[in-house]
Design an enzyme around this catalytic site. Structure first.
Site, PDB file in Angstrom:
ATOM      1  CD  GLU A 258      -2.847  -1.210   2.398  1.00  0.00           C
ATOM      2  OE1 GLU A 258      -2.768  -0.326   3.267  1.00  0.00           O
ATOM      3  OE2 GLU A 258      -3.693  -2.131   2.433  1.00  0.00           O
ATOM      4  CG  HIS A 281      -6.133  -0.099   4.862  1.00  0.00           C
ATOM      5  ND1 HIS A 281      -4.989  -0.819   5.043  1.00  0.00           N
ATOM      6  CD2 HIS A 281      -6.940  -0.455   5.895  1.00  0.00           C
ATOM      7  CE1 HIS A 281      -5.096  -1.569   6.126  1.00  0.00           C
ATOM      8  NE2 HIS A 281      -6.282  -1.349   6.660  1.00  0.00           N
TER       9      HIS A 281
HETATM   10  N1  LIG Z   1     -10.003  -2.629   6.269  1.00  0.00           N
HETATM   11  C1  LIG Z   1      -9.836  -2.021   7.420  1.00  0.00           C
HETATM   12  O1  LIG Z   1      -9.742  -0.815   7.523  1.00  0.00           O
HETATM   13  C2  LIG Z   1      -9.786  -2.865   8.674  1.00  0.00           C
HETATM   14  C3  LIG Z   1     -10.225  -2.312   9.882  1.00  0.00           C
HETATM   15  C4  LIG Z   1     -10.228  -3.122  11.021  1.00  0.00           C
HETATM   16  C5  LIG Z   1      -9.754  -4.430  10.948  1.00  0.00           C
HETATM   17  N2  LIG Z   1      -9.294  -4.916   9.765  1.00  0.00           N
HETATM   18  C6  LIG Z   1      -8.800  -6.306   9.648  1.00  0.00           C
HETATM   19  O2  LIG Z   1      -9.906  -7.193   9.675  1.00  0.00           O
HETATM   20  C7  LIG Z   1      -9.463  -8.478  10.135  1.00  0.00           C
HETATM   21  C8  LIG Z   1     -10.456  -9.034  11.137  1.00  0.00           C
HETATM   22  O3  LIG Z   1     -10.531  -8.183  12.269  1.00  0.00           O
HETATM   23  P1  LIG Z   1     -11.266  -8.682  13.607  1.00  0.00           P
HETATM   24  O4  LIG Z   1     -11.272  -7.538  14.553  1.00  0.00           O
HETATM   25  O5  LIG Z   1     -12.528  -9.355  13.278  1.00  0.00           O
HETATM   26  O6  LIG Z   1     -10.201  -9.782  14.102  1.00  0.00           O
HETATM   27  P2  LIG Z   1     -10.441 -10.969  15.118  1.00  0.00           P
HETATM   28  O7  LIG Z   1      -9.119 -11.310  15.665  1.00  0.00           O
HETATM   29  O8  LIG Z   1     -11.563 -10.641  16.052  1.00  0.00           O
HETATM   30  O9  LIG Z   1     -10.961 -12.182  14.157  1.00  0.00           O
HETATM   31  C9  LIG Z   1     -10.150 -12.857  13.263  1.00  0.00           C
HETATM   32  C10 LIG Z   1     -10.693 -14.283  13.159  1.00  0.00           C
HETATM   33  O10 LIG Z   1     -10.026 -14.944  12.091  1.00  0.00           O
HETATM   34  C11 LIG Z   1      -9.801 -16.295  12.493  1.00  0.00           C
HETATM   35  N3  LIG Z   1      -8.742 -16.844  11.646  1.00  0.00           N
HETATM   36  C12 LIG Z   1      -7.427 -16.541  11.631  1.00  0.00           C
HETATM   37  N4  LIG Z   1      -6.809 -17.194  10.648  1.00  0.00           N
HETATM   38  C13 LIG Z   1      -7.758 -17.932  10.005  1.00  0.00           C
HETATM   39  C14 LIG Z   1      -7.725 -18.796   8.896  1.00  0.00           C
HETATM   40  N5  LIG Z   1      -6.592 -19.027   8.241  1.00  0.00           N
HETATM   41  N6  LIG Z   1      -8.874 -19.379   8.513  1.00  0.00           N
HETATM   42  C15 LIG Z   1     -10.038 -19.135   9.178  1.00  0.00           C
HETATM   43  N7  LIG Z   1     -10.117 -18.318  10.249  1.00  0.00           N
HETATM   44  C16 LIG Z   1      -8.990 -17.721  10.639  1.00  0.00           C
HETATM   45  C17 LIG Z   1      -9.453 -16.185  13.961  1.00  0.00           C
HETATM   46  O11 LIG Z   1      -9.608 -17.417  14.630  1.00  0.00           O
HETATM   47  C18 LIG Z   1     -10.461 -15.117  14.413  1.00  0.00           C
HETATM   48  O12 LIG Z   1     -11.686 -15.693  14.822  1.00  0.00           O
HETATM   49  C19 LIG Z   1      -8.070  -8.268  10.707  1.00  0.00           C
HETATM   50  O13 LIG Z   1      -7.118  -8.740   9.789  1.00  0.00           O
HETATM   51  C20 LIG Z   1      -7.959  -6.755  10.836  1.00  0.00           C
HETATM   52  O14 LIG Z   1      -6.635  -6.302  10.720  1.00  0.00           O
HETATM   53  C21 LIG Z   1      -9.312  -4.176   8.624  1.00  0.00           C
END
Ligand SMILES: NC(=O)c1ccc[n+]([C@@H]2O[C@H](COP(=O)([O-])OP(=O)(O)OC[C@H]3O[C@@H](n4cnc5c(N)ncnc54)[C@H](O)[C@@H]3O)[C@@H](O)[C@H]2O)c1
Length: 401
Positions: A258, A281
């Site tokens: 990015e 993002h």
């Molecule tokens: N686009 C954005 O601006 C933005 C904003 C906030 C969060 N995010 C991203 O969104 C994602 C999710 O955030 P969250 O708060 O729900 O996280 P979280 O930790 O609450 O949930 C992630 C889930 O993914 C599961 N997981 C991990 N690896 C896996 C795999 N290979 N297969 C299946 N399940 C798997 C974990 O067990 C967990 O339940 C993160 O990567 C975070 O960085 C992006």
């Protein structure tokens, strides 16, 4: 206690902190290392966003600093280990923008199913292309959520409210919300879903999780969304499956590489493809999320400074002690070596402390013990605790003080 908030942190943080008796200074910009050191004299709490670096040098030059609040998600801008070694707690707001991401994804599911982006572009180019071809309702369609954590579960609830069927796959045991159905394997989910949306975390094992094999498994003409982490998806493979028509549309908010600064050029094999929505993002970037972050992190800073609570600290052992309603509290942060708790309790017993509650946790190289007692500890006993070779700091609080 003085608080310095940098980088235009939401004013709700000032309200929260002032209401709890702090003297708050709010600055619009970030500060370089030297200027930051100068401004930190006498400051107990520092609030930053992503553009201020808190280095070991800054921490060494700020003996009054108790905690740093990152009013954002990431904490890379702070030397977390150096802060922990100096007993400075660091907090962030990992979940304050969950709803914002979910709403963006819901919008994208509908926009992709109706090919809105493509239709709007044609209208801007002066082309009237009224047709139902390739446009679908989302009602009754199956959404496959990969990663059923904070974002995945909220998305599950909102998608069901729209009349979608929800299936999910998570590597951890997660309770299904509503009528959502757990899939035993990722492959099973890919074969059943009309829309696949990724919400996994950024653990190293997830790099390249989605490549040619996974796209090939998806149903013909299905939709793909990634608002999780850029490194999870092989964008070249996605491009090939969109160009071939196997994937009917995609929305991406995160990318393997990015641009660093506002206005920098964005390069991606996905540029210029039909029915592909690209956003910079911004999944979690809303005014509401900023306000929620301001409220959340300010609360964590106040809870630490006034009651010794380290719940959700990213670098110190997380002790979720209850609010201090009555009596006195002693917080003891120490190097994590065996026997410290026993010697603390021996000292407390020797000092005649009537303990009403004790909470402790260890993490990495530190341990933290919070002890509630009916009477305040004598200066002599406190000096003994502070004098222990493993003590990083000892602090006391009194209810109502
Ligand atoms: N686009 C954005 O601006 C933005 C904003 C906030 C969060 N995010 C991203 O969104 C994602 C999710 O955030 P969250 O708060 O729900 O996280 P979280 O930790 O609450 O949930 C992630 C889930 O993914 C599961 N997981 C991990 N690896 C896996 C795999 N290979 N297969 C299946 N399940 C798997 C974990 O067990 C967990 O339940 C993160 O990567 C975070 O960085 C992006």
């Amino acid at each position: 206690m003085k608080v310095l908030l940098l980088e235009n942190i939401h004013p709700v943080a000032v309200e929260v902190l002032e209401a709890r008796g702090f003297e708050v200074e709010l600055l619009a910009g970030s500060l370089g290392e030297d200027e930051l050191i100068e401004r930190l004299a006498g400051v107990s709490l520092l609030g930053i966003r992503s553009n201020t670096n808190v280095t070991a040098r800054v921490l060494d030059a700020a003996p009054d600093l108790l905690a740093v609040g990152c009013f954002c998600i990431g904490t890379n801008q702070v030397d977390l280990k150096a802060a922990a070694a100096r007993g400075v707690a660091v907090f962030n707001a990992p979940y304050s923008n969950t709803r914002s991401v979910v709403e963006l994804v819901i919008g994208e599911i509908i926009a992709l199913a109706r090919r809105l982006h493509e239709k709007s572009e044609k209208m801007h180019a002066g082309v009237w292309d009224k047709s139902a071809k390739g446009s679908h309702e989302v009602r009754g369609r199956t959404l496959g959520i990969v990663g059923y954590g904070n974002i995945g579960t909220q998305l599950s609830n909102l998608a069901e409210a729209l009349g979608m069927r929800v299936i999910f796959f998570d590597t951890a045991d997660r309770l299904a919300h509503g009528n959502a159905q757990r899939m035993k394997t990722l492959e099973e989910l890919l074969e059943k879903a009309d829309v696949v949306s990724l919400h996994v975390d950024g653990r190293p094992g997830n790099a390249g999780l989605f490549g040619a094999e996974q796209f090939a498994r998806m149903k013909p003409r299905s939709l793909f969304i990634n608002a999780a982490r850029g490194m999870v998806v092989d964008t070249e493979a996605l491009r090939e499956h969109i160009v071939s028509g196997h994937i009917a549309g995609a929305a991406l908010d995160v990318f393997p590489i990015e641009p660093k600064a506002q206005g920098d050029a964005f390069e991606s094999p996905l540029r210029g493809l039909e029915n592909v929505i690209l956003t910079p993002h911004v999944g979690g970037s809303t005014q509401e999320a900023q306000e929620e972050i301001g409220f959340f992190v300010a609360g964590k800073l106040a809870g630490f400074a006034l009651e010794g609570r380290t719940e959700l600290s990213v670098n110190l052992p997380a002790v979720n002690a209850p609010a201090l309603q009555e009596g006195h509290r002693i917080g003891y942060l120490h190097v994590n070596v065996p026997g410290v708790l026993a010697s603390v309790n021996q000292l407390l017993a020797g000092a005649g402390a009537n303990i009403t509650g004790q909470y402790l946790a260890t993490a990495g190289e530190q341990g933290y013990v919070v002890t509630d007692a009916t009477e305040a500890l004598s200066d002599d006993a406190l000096a003994k605790l502070a004098g222990d070779e493993h003590c990083l700091w000892v602090r006391t609080w009194s209810a109502g003080a």
